[in-house]
Design a protein around this motif. Structure first.
Motif, mmCIF file in Angstrom:
data_model
loop_
_atom_site.group_PDB
_atom_site.id
_atom_site.type_symbol
_atom_site.label_atom_id
_atom_site.label_comp_id
_atom_site.label_asym_id
_atom_site.label_seq_id
_atom_site.Cartn_x
_atom_site.Cartn_y
_atom_site.Cartn_z
ATOM 1 N N MET A 1 0.857 -1.183 0.000
ATOM 2 C CA MET A 1 0.000 0.000 0.000
ATOM 3 C C MET A 1 0.888 1.225 0.000
ATOM 4 N N LYS A 2 1.227 1.703 -1.150
ATOM 5 C CA LYS A 2 2.059 2.904 -1.252
ATOM 6 C C LYS A 2 1.174 4.038 -1.732
ATOM 7 N N MET A 3 1.024 5.071 -0.916
ATOM 8 C CA MET A 3 0.135 6.180 -1.242
ATOM 9 C C MET A 3 0.935 7.308 -1.875
ATOM 10 N N PHE A 4 0.470 7.795 -3.008
ATOM 11 C CA PHE A 4 1.143 8.887 -3.693
ATOM 12 C C PHE A 4 0.440 10.182 -3.316
ATOM 13 N N ARG A 5 0.991 10.882 -2.323
ATOM 14 C CA ARG A 5 0.349 12.101 -1.864
ATOM 15 C C ARG A 5 1.396 13.059 -1.329
ATOM 16 N N ALA A 6 1.076 14.314 -1.294
ATOM 17 C CA ALA A 6 1.991 15.337 -0.793
ATOM 18 C C ALA A 6 1.620 15.702 0.636
ATOM 19 N N VAL A 7 2.596 16.225 1.359
ATOM 20 C CA VAL A 7 2.306 16.736 2.699
ATOM 21 C C VAL A 7 1.499 18.021 2.550
ATOM 22 N N ALA A 8 0.447 18.174 3.342
ATOM 23 C CA ALA A 8 -0.507 19.274 3.160
ATOM 24 C C ALA A 8 0.143 20.647 3.205
ATOM 25 N N VAL A 9 1.192 20.812 4.008
ATOM 26 C CA VAL A 9 1.802 22.121 4.162
ATOM 27 C C VAL A 9 2.376 22.674 2.871
ATOM 28 N N GLN A 20 11.575 19.706 -4.897
ATOM 29 C CA GLN A 20 12.807 20.198 -4.287
ATOM 30 C C GLN A 20 12.672 20.280 -2.778
ATOM 31 N N ASP A 21 11.521 20.785 -2.314
ATOM 32 C CA ASP A 21 11.279 20.918 -0.885
ATOM 33 C C ASP A 21 11.299 19.553 -0.207
ATOM 34 N N SER A 22 10.667 18.562 -0.821
ATOM 35 C CA SER A 22 10.603 17.240 -0.202
ATOM 36 C C SER A 22 11.970 16.575 -0.176
ATOM 37 N N ARG A 23 12.802 16.817 -1.203
ATOM 38 C CA ARG A 23 14.156 16.260 -1.190
ATOM 39 C C ARG A 23 14.991 16.900 -0.086
ATOM 40 N N GLU A 24 14.857 18.204 0.068
ATOM 41 C CA GLU A 24 15.587 18.884 1.135
ATOM 42 C C GLU A 24 15.122 18.400 2.505
ATOM 43 N N GLN A 25 13.839 18.141 2.613
ATOM 44 C CA GLN A 25 13.290 17.627 3.865
ATOM 45 C C GLN A 25 13.882 16.255 4.180
ATOM 46 N N ALA A 26 14.021 15.413 3.148
ATOM 47 C CA ALA A 26 14.595 14.083 3.343
ATOM 48 C C ALA A 26 16.040 14.169 3.816
ATOM 49 N N VAL A 27 16.813 15.095 3.241
ATOM 50 C CA VAL A 27 18.202 15.272 3.660
ATOM 51 C C VAL A 27 18.259 15.758 5.108
ATOM 52 N N ALA A 28 17.341 16.645 5.484
ATOM 53 C CA ALA A 28 17.300 17.124 6.868
ATOM 54 C C ALA A 28 17.000 15.978 7.837
ATOM 55 N N ILE A 29 16.170 15.043 7.391
ATOM 56 C CA ILE A 29 15.795 13.908 8.246
ATOM 57 C C ILE A 29 16.891 12.851 8.269
ATOM 58 N N ALA A 30 17.432 12.516 7.082
ATOM 59 C CA ALA A 30 18.273 11.331 6.949
ATOM 60 C C ALA A 30 19.722 11.621 6.578
ATOM 61 N N LEU A 200 14.112 8.530 -5.392
ATOM 62 C CA LEU A 200 12.800 8.027 -4.989
ATOM 63 C C LEU A 200 11.762 9.147 -5.016
ATOM 64 N N ILE A 201 10.486 8.755 -5.091
ATOM 65 C CA ILE A 201 9.426 9.724 -4.850
ATOM 66 C C ILE A 201 9.406 10.041 -3.359
ATOM 67 N N ALA A 202 8.720 11.101 -2.970
ATOM 68 C CA ALA A 202 8.622 11.464 -1.560
ATOM 69 C C ALA A 202 8.057 10.279 -0.772
ATOM 70 N N PRO A 203 8.621 9.969 0.398
ATOM 71 C CA PRO A 203 9.494 10.833 1.204
ATOM 72 C C PRO A 203 10.998 10.667 0.976
ATOM 73 N N HIS A 204 11.435 10.036 -0.108
ATOM 74 C CA HIS A 204 12.860 9.971 -0.465
ATOM 75 C C HIS A 204 13.711 9.297 0.606
ATOM 76 N N LEU A 205 13.177 8.308 1.300
ATOM 77 C CA LEU A 205 13.917 7.608 2.354
ATOM 78 C C LEU A 205 14.096 6.142 1.973
ATOM 79 N N ARG A 206 15.314 5.633 2.138
ATOM 80 C CA ARG A 206 15.624 4.243 1.813
ATOM 81 C C ARG A 206 16.308 3.588 3.010
ATOM 82 N N PHE A 207 15.982 2.305 3.234
ATOM 83 C CA PHE A 207 16.636 1.577 4.319
ATOM 84 C C PHE A 207 18.135 1.491 4.056
ATOM 85 N N ARG A 208 18.929 1.732 5.099
ATOM 86 C CA ARG A 208 20.375 1.633 4.976
ATOM 87 C C ARG A 208 20.975 1.220 6.319
ATOM 88 N N VAL A 209 21.722 0.129 6.331
ATOM 89 C CA VAL A 209 22.429 -0.273 7.550
ATOM 90 C C VAL A 209 23.389 0.850 7.930
#
Length: 312
Positions: A1-9, A20-30, A200-209
Motif C-alpha cells: 500500500m504505497k500512497m502517492f500524496r503530498a504533505v498538506a503544508v 525540491q522541498d521534499s528532497r531537502e526535507q529528506a536530507v534534513a531527516i536522513a 525516490l518519490i517522496a518521502p525519499h527515504l531508503r533503508f540503509r544499515v
C-alpha cells in the motif's frame, strides 16, 4: 500500500518546488545520500517447532475477506462519500483458489481494494510465501507499478484504515519496491535506519544499515521507507518472500536478499502511551493488481537473523 500524496503544508507549491522541498526535507531527516550496500543475511534461526501451512491448497478456510469502497479512487479521501462493501457481497469473484503453473494458489483479482486476513494470531515466527503478478491491473492504479502487500501484526477491526484494511505493519509488495516498510494506521509506529535517496518519490527515504534512525508515523514525512534495493524477479516469475518476526522486531527478505529491518513496533493509545506491537494476524492485500500467492508457511523461531554489509 504505497500512497502517492503530498504533505498538506506544501500542497500549494508548484510541482518542481514541492519536489525540491521534499528532497531537502529528506536530507534534513536522513542526511546526505549514503552509498549503496551489498547486504547479507546471517545467523538464520532454526525452527523452534513444527512448520504449519496457512493455505490448504483447496479452499480459503481460515482466511476472512473484506472489501473497501466500490470505487477505489475515493479510498484516501477524508470524506469518501460512500461506505465500504465489507462482506455485503459474494467475494468469490475477488478472492479464490485456482490452479496456476500446475499447483493451487490464492488468486486475488485486485479490482476492488481490500484484503484476506488469516484468523491465526501469530508471534515469533518465520513466514515464507511465494507470489507472482497476474496479467491485469485496474484503475486508479492501472498506469502505476503493480501494487499489493503482505501486512503483519494485524489488529483492530476490518476497515479501520481507510475503510479497507486493518492496522498493521506492511511488507510492501510493489513492482520495484517489494520489501518496503509501511506503517498502516495512524496509531502504528516503527523504527528503522535510513538514508536519503533523491531518486525516490517522496518521502525519499531508503533503508540503509548504519543510517539515521527514524520513527515511522503515518501521515508524516517518515510514513514509509523504501527497501534497500529491488530484488524482485521479472513480472511473470515467482518470488519468495521471507518475513522473520520476533517480538517488536522484523526482517524483510526478498528472493534471499535482505532488504529491510524494523524495530520498536508499537501502537500509540489515545492517552499517548506506547504499547509494544508483538503479535497479530496476516493480511494479503488487494490493491489494483491481479496477484497469485502460494506455499504460505509459518514456523516458530526464538531469534532473528542479522543483516550485515558484505565487505569488498
Amino acid at each position: 500500500m504505497k500512497m502517492f500524496r503530498a504533505v498538506a503544508v506544501v500542497a500549494l507549491l508548484p510541482t518542481s518546488a514541492w519536489a525540491q522541498d521534499s528532497r531537502e526535507q529528506a536530507v534534513a531527516i536522513a542526511g546526505e545520500p549514503l552509498p549503496a550496500q551489498e547486504l547479507k543475511l546471517v545467523d538464520l534461526p532454526a525452527a523452534a517447532g513444527r512448520k504449519i501451512s496457512l493455505f490448504d491448497g483447496r479452499s480459503l478456510k481460515d482466511w476472512a475477506p473484506w472489501l473497501g469502497y466500490p470505487d477505489p479512487a475515493v479510498t484516501y479521501r477524508a470524506d469518501p462519500g460512500a461506505v465500504p462493501i465489507g462482506t455485503a457481497r459474494d467475494t468469490g469473484g475477488d478472492f479464490a483458489v485456482r490452479t496456476v503453473d500446475g499447483e493451487p494458489a490464492i488468486w486475488i483479482k485486485g479490482e476492488t481494494w481490500g484484503s484476506l486476513v488469516h484468523t491465526a494470531d501469530l508471534r515469533d515466527y518465520h513466514l515464507r510465501l511465494e507470489f507472482k503478478w497476474g496479467d491485469k491491473t485496474w484503475a486508479p492504479r492501472k498506469t502505476e507499478p503493480q501494487n499489493n502487500g503482505l501486512l503483519y501484526h494485524t489488529h483492530g477491526k476490518p476497515g479501520d484504515v481507510f475503510g479497507t484494511w486493518r492496522p498493521s505493519v506492511e511488507f510492501e509488495i510493489m513492482k520495484g519496491s517489494t520489501g518496503m516498510i509501511v506503517t498502516v494506521g495512524k496509531d502504528v509506529r516503527a523504527r528503522t535506519d535510513v538514508t536519503s535517496d533523491p531518486a525516490l518519490i517522496a518521502p525519499h527515504l531508503r533503508f540503509r544499515v548504519g543510517g539515521r534512525e527514524v520513527e515511522m508515523v503515518n501521515g508524516t514525512p517518515t510514513w514509509n521507507v523504501e527497501a534497500a534495493r529491488d530484488a524482485e524477479r521479472p513480472v511473470g516469475e515467482w518470488n519468495t518472500l521471507d518475513l522473520y518476526v520476533l517480538g517488536d522486531r522484523a526482517v524483510h527478505v526478498v528472493n534471499g536478499v535482505p532488504v529491510a529491518e524494523v524495530r520498536g513496533l508499537a501502537v500509540v493509545a489515545p492517552d499517548g502511551s506506547r504499547q509494544p506491537l508483538t503479535h497479530g494476524r496476516i493480511q494479503l492485500q488487494s490493491e489494483g493488481a491481479e496477484t497469485w500467492f502460494r506455499r504460505i508457511t509459518v514456523e516458530p523461531i526464538r531469534s532473528l537473523p542479522r543483516i550485515t554489509v558484505a565487505r569488498p
